[in-house]
Scaffold this active site. Structure first.
Site, PDB file in Angstrom:
ATOM      1  N   ALA A 280       0.867  -1.188   0.000  1.00 47.40           N
ATOM      2  CA  ALA A 280       0.000   0.000   0.000  1.00 47.40           C
ATOM      3  C   ALA A 280       0.898   1.232   0.000  1.00 47.40           C
ATOM      4  O   ALA A 280       0.568   2.253   0.586  1.00 47.40           O
ATOM      5  CB  ALA A 280      -0.917  -0.009   1.223  1.00 47.40           C
TER       6      ALA A 280
ATOM      7  N   GLU B  18      -2.158   3.794 -12.837  1.00 53.10           N
ATOM      8  CA  GLU B  18      -3.484   3.855 -12.216  1.00 53.10           C
ATOM      9  C   GLU B  18      -4.384   4.736 -13.075  1.00 53.10           C
ATOM     10  O   GLU B  18      -3.918   5.755 -13.609  1.00 53.10           O
ATOM     11  CB  GLU B  18      -3.379   4.448 -10.802  1.00 53.10           C
ATOM     12  CG  GLU B  18      -2.559   3.568  -9.877  1.00 53.10           C
ATOM     13  CD  GLU B  18      -2.454   4.117  -8.448  1.00 53.10           C
ATOM     14  OE1 GLU B  18      -3.017   5.197  -8.184  1.00 53.10           O
ATOM     15  OE2 GLU B  18      -1.816   3.451  -7.618  1.00 53.10           O
TER      16      GLU B  18
ATOM     17  N   HIS C  15      -6.246   2.165  -4.742  1.00 57.02           N
ATOM     18  CA  HIS C  15      -5.479   3.207  -4.044  1.00 57.02           C
ATOM     19  C   HIS C  15      -6.341   3.928  -2.994  1.00 57.02           C
ATOM     20  O   HIS C  15      -6.454   5.153  -2.985  1.00 57.02           O
ATOM     21  CB  HIS C  15      -4.918   4.221  -5.061  1.00 57.02           C
ATOM     22  CG  HIS C  15      -3.718   4.965  -4.532  1.00 57.02           C
ATOM     23  ND1 HIS C  15      -2.685   5.381  -5.320  1.00 57.02           N
ATOM     24  CD2 HIS C  15      -3.384   5.348  -3.262  1.00 57.02           C
ATOM     25  CE1 HIS C  15      -1.773   6.002  -4.584  1.00 57.02           C
ATOM     26  NE2 HIS C  15      -2.187   5.986  -3.329  1.00 57.02           N
TER      27      HIS C  15
ATOM     28  N   GLY D 272      -5.951   3.167   0.400  1.00 57.48           N
ATOM     29  CA  GLY D 272      -5.348   2.939   1.719  1.00 57.48           C
ATOM     30  C   GLY D 272      -5.589   4.096   2.671  1.00 57.48           C
ATOM     31  O   GLY D 272      -5.912   3.909   3.846  1.00 57.48           O
TER      32      GLY D 272
HETATM   33  P1  NAI Z   1       7.604   7.998   5.746  1.00 54.01           P
HETATM   34  O1  NAI Z   1       8.447   8.915   4.982  1.00 54.01           O
HETATM   35  O2  NAI Z   1       7.156   8.349   7.101  1.00 54.01           O
HETATM   36  O3  NAI Z   1       8.332   6.547   5.838  1.00 54.01           O
HETATM   37  C1  NAI Z   1       9.006   5.957   4.767  1.00 54.01           C
HETATM   38  C2  NAI Z   1      10.166   5.164   5.336  1.00 54.01           C
HETATM   39  O4  NAI Z   1      10.746   4.384   4.295  1.00 54.01           O
HETATM   40  C3  NAI Z   1      11.275   6.024   5.910  1.00 54.01           C
HETATM   41  O5  NAI Z   1      11.564   5.619   7.226  1.00 54.01           O
HETATM   42  C4  NAI Z   1      12.447   5.796   4.967  1.00 54.01           C
HETATM   43  O6  NAI Z   1      13.699   5.899   5.593  1.00 54.01           O
HETATM   44  C5  NAI Z   1      12.155   4.393   4.507  1.00 54.01           C
HETATM   45  N1  NAI Z   1      12.847   4.005   3.276  1.00 54.01           N
HETATM   46  C6  NAI Z   1      13.180   4.775   2.204  1.00 54.01           C
HETATM   47  N2  NAI Z   1      13.785   4.025   1.273  1.00 54.01           N
HETATM   48  C7  NAI Z   1      13.843   2.762   1.757  1.00 54.01           C
HETATM   49  C8  NAI Z   1      14.352   1.547   1.256  1.00 54.01           C
HETATM   50  N3  NAI Z   1      14.930   1.463   0.045  1.00 54.01           N
HETATM   51  N4  NAI Z   1      14.247   0.451   2.030  1.00 54.01           N
HETATM   52  C9  NAI Z   1      13.684   0.516   3.255  1.00 54.01           C
HETATM   53  N5  NAI Z   1      13.167   1.647   3.787  1.00 54.01           N
HETATM   54  C10 NAI Z   1      13.245   2.746   3.038  1.00 54.01           C
HETATM   55  O7  NAI Z   1       6.346   7.691   4.792  1.00 54.01           O
HETATM   56  P2  NAI Z   1       4.913   7.161   5.219  1.00 54.01           P
HETATM   57  O8  NAI Z   1       4.021   8.300   5.549  1.00 54.01           O
HETATM   58  O9  NAI Z   1       5.057   6.069   6.200  1.00 54.01           O
HETATM   59  O10 NAI Z   1       4.394   6.576   3.805  1.00 54.01           O
HETATM   60  C11 NAI Z   1       4.946   5.398   3.268  1.00 54.01           C
HETATM   61  C12 NAI Z   1       4.413   5.176   1.859  1.00 54.01           C
HETATM   62  O11 NAI Z   1       2.993   5.034   1.874  1.00 54.01           O
HETATM   63  C13 NAI Z   1       4.708   6.310   0.875  1.00 54.01           C
HETATM   64  O12 NAI Z   1       5.124   5.761  -0.352  1.00 54.01           O
HETATM   65  C14 NAI Z   1       3.370   6.959   0.655  1.00 54.01           C
HETATM   66  O13 NAI Z   1       3.257   7.523  -0.615  1.00 54.01           O
HETATM   67  C15 NAI Z   1       2.436   5.776   0.795  1.00 54.01           C
HETATM   68  N6  NAI Z   1       1.054   6.097   1.123  1.00 54.01           N
HETATM   69  C16 NAI Z   1       0.055   5.383   0.501  1.00 54.01           C
HETATM   70  C17 NAI Z   1      -1.264   5.666   0.777  1.00 54.01           C
HETATM   71  C18 NAI Z   1      -2.336   4.886   0.121  1.00 54.01           C
HETATM   72  O14 NAI Z   1      -3.443   5.402  -0.052  1.00 54.01           O
HETATM   73  N7  NAI Z   1      -2.108   3.654  -0.233  1.00 54.01           N
HETATM   74  C19 NAI Z   1      -1.652   6.747   1.690  1.00 54.01           C
HETATM   75  C20 NAI Z   1      -0.522   7.363   2.380  1.00 54.01           C
HETATM   76  C21 NAI Z   1       0.776   7.045   2.067  1.00 54.01           C
END
Ligand code: NAI
Length: 420
Positions: free
Chosen positions: A247, A278, A301, A303
């Site tokens: 997600a 998408e 999408h 989530g």
């Molecule tokens: P965040 O920025 O708080 O956390 C992302 C984490 O991933 C960070 O700790 C970062 O260091 C880590 N990271 C970066 N590259 C990495 C790698 N190669 N391997 C391992 N860890 C790595 O972001 P958040 O708010 O937790 O969002 C995470 C994802 O969820 C984003 O891609 C965001 O776009 C997506 N998202 C999806 C939604 C949906 O509707 N499905 C809604 C909200 C967010």
């Protein structure tokens, strides 16, 4: 609030909140308008849909604050028609729909709400983990076909299983906390060192996490380094019978390889909410290599799409806009110098956005130094081609207004405001 394009008339104090025009497009949650009203703003116009072209340009004329979601394109032409615009609120996560560089050069910060839907995503992931471990997607499909597969084979409790969280940021860590409440063991992998919440433990590596996890859930951002993070090698490293949840972002998983792993039954199931391609609009057809597989949960999408998240986004973005409008604070602005300020309580606060060029700060200080106004505090930040300096001065309103007029004349000035 005042702005450079509307200098205060003689006798006028700070621009009254009741005259600040706020335009909220795209059916933004009522929590936004409510927050503006309770802060004393009354000229709030709400439009249910997105606007474009001439309609948008004309709607933006005379507007000080605009709120949009993802469909309104605030490009250079739209921004140029909004001569009085002071700030932009994106009531969503992404800001691609705004020409943020142009907004910055106009001295207009952009705010968004990256984290209001964290909990919504985390809850969906937990629900999917349970469904996948129980084999509910395929049992559901078979019931729809008139079959009756009443069997415990391949159906598991979440309790005692290992959840591997890839990307232990806002969402990943929250998923971990909820999973522990179900009795799951949580391990995680991140590229930066993160504080473990609860009993979660950092895995030795991505490979180690994949080999140990019964459920793998991805929560990484969209970066060149996360493209195909889960390719053939990584998917092949997952335990036999494990399940995968994505997600995060669509291009993080190679879906063709995932399909092979699922079709051959090596992986037991997957839940996927985000896709490399998408549909842009509701009527557009959705296609995916995973379509038609019984053991896969596909969601469009959603989530982070809950009414609670929308309400939270309405409050979060409005709070940021109010902090900027009332106090000048740009903390967490996108693509704009971030200055965190204490609430404005003193005599006068001078806000000066300028081109980031040598000598401009000494010119600002020089203007104030030559006046009788005493500087109480000064805050400065630059980002790329733009600088933002905020000066609290002990000066009466007349003196502050003259200072602002002088600062406005400095070469390289992009925008000025004075708060009383
Ligand atoms: P965040 O920025 O708080 O956390 C992302 C984490 O991933 C960070 O700790 C970062 O260091 C880590 N990271 C970066 N590259 C990495 C790698 N190669 N391997 C391992 N860890 C790595 O972001 P958040 O708010 O937790 O969002 C995470 C994802 O969820 C984003 O891609 C965001 O776009 C997506 N998202 C999806 C939604 C949906 O509707 N499905 C809604 C909200 C967010």
């Amino acid at each position: 609030m005042t702005d450079a394009s509307t200098p205060p008339s003689p006798g006028e104090t700070s621009f009254p909140r009741s005259e600040i025009r706020v335009l909220l497009l795209e059916g933004i949650s009522q929590t936004a308008a409510e927050a503006f009203r309770s802060a004393g703003y009354s000229r709030i116009e709400e439009v249910q849909g997105a606007l474009a072209g001439e309609e948008l340009r004309s709607a933006l004329e005379g507007v000080h604050v605009v709120g949009i979601r993802s469909r309104t394109q605030l490009d250079e032409s739209a921004l140029e028609s909004a001569r009085k615009l002071v700030a932009i609120g994106c009531y969503c996560i992404g800001t691609n729909q705004v020409d943020t560089a142009h907004a910055r050069r106009r001295g207009v910060p952009v705010f968004n709400a990256p984290y209001s839907n964290t909990r919504s995503v985390a809850e969906l992931v937990i629900a999917e983990a349970i469904m996948l471990l129980r084999g509910v997607p395929q049992k559901n499909m078979s019931c729809h076909r008139g079959e009756w597969l009443k069997s415990a084979a391949g159906s598991h409790e979440a309790r005692g299983k290992t959840l591997g969280v890839v990307g232990y940021g806002h969402i990943g860590s929250q998923v971990g906390v909820l999973a522990e409440m179900l009795g799951m063991r949580v391990i995680y992998h991140d590229v930066v060192s993160r504080l473990s919440l609860g009993n979660a433990e950092s895995a030795g590596s991505l490979e180690d996490l994949l080999r140990r996890s019964d459920v793998v859930t991805l929560h990484v951002p969209e970066l060149p380094s996360t493209r195909d993070l889960m390719g053939a090698r990584e998917l092949g490293s997952m335990k036999d019978g494990a399940v995968l949840i994505n997600a995060s972002r669509g291009q993080v998983v190679d879906l063709d390889v995932l399909r092979d792993e699922l079709e051959h039954g090596r992986l037991a199931g997957a839940a996927v909410d985000v896709f490399p391609k998408e549909p842009k609009a509701a009527g557009e057809r959705f296609e995916s290599p995973l379509a038609g597989l019984d053991n896969v949960l596909l969601t469009p999408h959603i989530g982070g799409s809950t009414e609670e998240a929308q309400a939270g986004i309405g409050r979060e973005v409005t709070e940021k806009l109010l902090r900027y409008s009332d106090d000048g604070s740009t903390l967490s602005a996108v693509d704009f110098p971030e200055v965190s300020l204490p609430p404005h309580t003193g005599d006068a606060r001078l806000l000066h956005v300028h081109e980031n060029r040598p000598g401009i700060m000494s010119a600002v200080t020089d203007v104030i130094g030559r006046s009788s106004a005493n500087i109480d505090a000064q805050y400065l930040q630059t980002l790329g081609d733009v600088g933002y300096v905020v000066t609290d001065v002990a000066a009466d309103r007349g003196a502050a207004r003259s200072l602002m007029a002088e600062l406005r004349q400095l070469e390289g000035t992009l925008r000025t405001r004075v708060l009383f």
